[in-house]
Design an enzyme around this catalytic site. Structure first.
Site, PDB file in Angstrom:
ATOM      1  N   CYS A   1       2.770   1.191   7.633  1.00 57.56           N
ATOM      2  CA  CYS A   1       2.355   1.557   8.991  1.00 57.56           C
ATOM      3  C   CYS A   1       1.366   0.520   9.545  1.00 57.56           C
ATOM      4  CB  CYS A   1       1.806   2.981   9.006  1.00 57.56           C
ATOM      5  SG  CYS A   1       1.929   3.723  10.632  1.00 57.56           S
TER       6      CYS A   1
ATOM      7  N   HIS B   1       5.801   6.097   6.508  1.00 58.06           N
ATOM      8  CA  HIS B   1       4.952   6.336   5.332  1.00 58.06           C
ATOM      9  C   HIS B   1       5.819   6.837   4.171  1.00 58.06           C
ATOM     10  CE1 HIS B   1       0.943   6.088   7.263  1.00 58.06           C
ATOM     11  NE2 HIS B   1       1.622   6.413   8.338  1.00 58.06           N
TER      12      HIS B   1
ATOM     13  N   GLU C   1       5.153   7.149   1.207  1.00 52.94           N
ATOM     14  CA  GLU C   1       4.399   7.882   0.182  1.00 52.94           C
ATOM     15  C   GLU C   1       4.563   9.401   0.287  1.00 52.94           C
ATOM     16  OE1 GLU C   1       3.122   6.175   2.691  1.00 52.94           O
ATOM     17  OE2 GLU C   1       1.221   6.963   3.438  1.00 52.94           O
TER      18      GLU C   1
HETATM   19  N1  GLN Z   1      -3.083   2.692  14.041  1.00 54.64           N
HETATM   20  C1  GLN Z   1      -1.698   2.384  13.935  1.00 54.64           C
HETATM   21  C2  GLN Z   1      -0.865   3.164  14.940  1.00 54.64           C
HETATM   22  O1  GLN Z   1      -1.306   4.126  15.500  1.00 54.64           O
HETATM   23  C3  GLN Z   1      -1.188   2.645  12.537  1.00 54.64           C
HETATM   24  C4  GLN Z   1      -1.147   4.085  12.197  1.00 54.64           C
HETATM   25  C5  GLN Z   1      -0.985   4.341  10.724  1.00 54.64           C
HETATM   26  O2  GLN Z   1      -1.156   3.442   9.912  1.00 54.64           O
HETATM   27  N2  GLN Z   1      -0.689   5.563  10.367  1.00 54.64           N
HETATM   28  O3  GLN Z   1       0.256   2.808  15.183  1.00 54.64           O
END
Ligand code: GLN
Length: 561
Positions: A398, A525, A527
């Protein structure tokens, strides 16, 4: 539906969540279908707006629910897929009652905690417990309910009252209460003290709930006379006093419960002995023992913002563990505060800077997990650059993916001020931008959340092979920003390939650097869907690459993994 309620006493942080999910594991191993509900008595509607620094990670569900990290434990342990409604908070309950009040549904009545809030809690539990969460049709046999906090907390009172009413209305054979408590050892004599537990059971009974089982947390196994005392003073049969003493890893907890016949006591209380089978925990035994006996390890540098509290990245840590166990390796996670890698830190805190770089250089792979806000971003960019230039396996999750795009645009495309508009709203080269559907005014539940599909653009890439050549993959998301579709052409021309996109083709989901042994960034994600015996493909890929086994694995020779 039969209910197993797990409450906690004396202090928080006793591992109530692990105990409750382990009970789920043992019941499941007895052939029963299990679902889970976690009650968080705080006022937040959900965990979405809570800081990982304070509260640990925000767990994301398939349906986009942003929930307490305990739900992650349930999903991993019991192997279920929960919904946002499986996490009840005071905020959600009050919101539903107030919505009803505004609609006029209470027909002019005075709306009160008892009965309206308590009724709403009971109705919520009864309706959510019947939602199937194990992929099968129809309701589960047993619903494990964990009440967060400790008995006696002001904010949990309406829940306790609602649960008391529930136990009364469903009747004896459908309700089993397990109270998790602490047995401390004090003084030079080293006596196991039962008094705190006695007090908390008394408190529970004063509120109308009597525990059927006690799960006592202690450093060493409980002595026989401690058990006798507890039984006598807490009104719980000696055979129903379970002991959860410290174990080398949490996968032992279901085994510990089984060894003490916890399942028998619970099944007896719920009158389920006739339909249950003896618990089959062969897999768990194998996992717990494998974990204990790992000798070789792999060093993973975790470069993030919230490294002070490891719970902030709980699912990432678990996913690394699952992948490492599959490769018979012990994960050695080196936490690096991203800001320590930055040039400023060389001047202000030279020792921390030197130590952070030394740790990074010693690691076999680098992982930059998700995050929000600009703290440490420059350090993460340096880590991504280091991994890219030195052929060190890299997984960016992300934010970690967005970081690699920024780094690549700066270093390879020469766009020195390339940035995400999250960190620099005025950047002349916005390579990561705010998603059009986001909200700038409301923080809660306004991100791109939950399970979304990623379509592989080519079978000829590492990630597609890791996902067993499937054409698409459904993973969970939680982000507001995305790679700017306008810069894809120039990034790809320079060698950064976007091998996974959403179904519109405009949203980048997976990037790879084909010239690198393992340089992968994902907007989702992975995970959150990793499970003990089913490690996430990408985490597995990272560990295999870190230990030089990836090519062999991808060629179909799965070596010892
Ligand atoms: N801050 C980034 C976004 O909002 C990444 C978010 C995250 O890593 N969950 O896109």
């Amino acid at each position: 539906m039969k209910y197993v309620l797990v409450t906690g006493g004396v202090v928080s942080g006793l591992g109530k969540g692990v105990t409750a999910s382990s009970i789920g594991v043992v019941l499941r191993a007895c052939g029963l279908r299990v679902t889970c509900i976690k009650i968080d008595p705080y006022l937040n509607t959900d965990a979405g707006t809570m800081s990982p620094f304070e509260h640990g990670e925000v767990f994301v569900l398939d349906d986009g629910g942003e929930v307490d990290l305990d739900l992650g434990n349930y999903e991993r342990f019991v192997d279920v897929t929960l919904t946002r409604d499986n996490n009840i908070t005071t905020g959600k309950i009050y919101q539903s009652v107030l919505d009803k009040e505004r609609r006029g549904d209470y027909l002019g009545k005075t709306v009160q905690v008892v009965p309206h809030i308590t009724d709403a809690i009971r109705n919520w539990i009864e309706s959510v417990s019947v939602i199937p969460v194990d992929g099968k049709e129809g309701p589960a046999d047993v619903c494990v309910i964990e009440l967060g906090g400790t008995v006696g907390d002001i904010e949990s009172m309406p829940f306790i009252e609602a649960l008391r009413q529930l136990s009364f209305s469903v009747g004896q054979e459908k309700f089993c209460l397990i109270h998790v408590s602490l047995i401390p050892v004090l003084g030079v004599v080293g006596e196991q003290k039962t008094k705190p537990t006695q007090h908390s059971v008394r408190e529970l009974r004063a509120l109308g709930l009597t525990p059927h089982l006690l799960a006592c947390r202690s450093a060493q196994p409980l002595l026989e006379n401690t058990k006798q005392k507890l039984s006598q003073f807490c009104h719980v049969a000696a055979g129903n006093i379970l002991n959860i003493h410290d174990v080398p890893n949490i996968w032992h907890i279901p085994l510990l419960l089984r060894n003490q016949n916890a399942h028998r006591s619970i099944l007896q209380q719920l009158n389920l002995l006739s339909i249950a089978t003896p618990p089959d925990l062969k897999d768990w035994t194998k996992m717990a023992e494998t974990y204990d006996n790992l000798t070789n390890s792999v060093r993973i540098a975790m470069v993030g913002k919230y490294v002070g509290l490891t719970d902030s990245y709980l699912s990432v840590v678990k996913a690394l563990l699952h992948a490492c166990i599959a490769c018979s390796l012990k994960p050695e996670i080196d936490w690096i505060a991203a800001s320590d890698l930055e040039d400023d830190s060389a001047k202000l805190t030279p020792e921390a800077h030197a130590a952070a770089w030394k740790t990074l250089r010693n690691a076999a792979c680098v992982l930059v997990p998700g995050g929000f806000g600009d703290r440490g971003v420059r350090g993460m960019i340096l880590a991504a650059k280091y991994a890219r230039e030195n052929n060190v396996p890299y997984l960016g999750i992300c934010l970690g993916m967005q970081i690699s795009v920024i780094e690549f645009a700066r270093a390879v495309l020469g766009l020195e001020r390339a940035d995400s508009t999250e960190f620099d709203a005025q950047t002349p080269n916005p390579v990561v931008i705010f998603m059009p559907e986001g909200s700038r005014t409301h923080m809660g539940s306004t991100m791109r959340l939950g399970s979304r599909r990623t379509l592989f653009q080519t079978p000829d890439c590492i990630t597609s092979k890791l996902y067993k050549n499937s054409e698409y993959v459904d993973e969970r998301h939680r982000h507001r920003y995305e790679v700017n579709p306008d810069v894809i052409g120039s990034l790809e021309e320079a060698g950064l390939k976007f091998v996974g996109k959403d179904d519109s083709g405009r949203r980048m989901e997976i990037l790879e650097l084909p010239s690198h042994p393992f340089y992968v960034g994902v907007q989702f994600h992975p995970e959150f869907k990793s499970r003990p015996r089913r490690p996430s493909a990408l985490f597995l890929g990272l560990i295999l690459a870190a230990t030089g086994q990836l090519e062999t694995y991808l060629r179909g020779n799965q070596s010892n993994c």
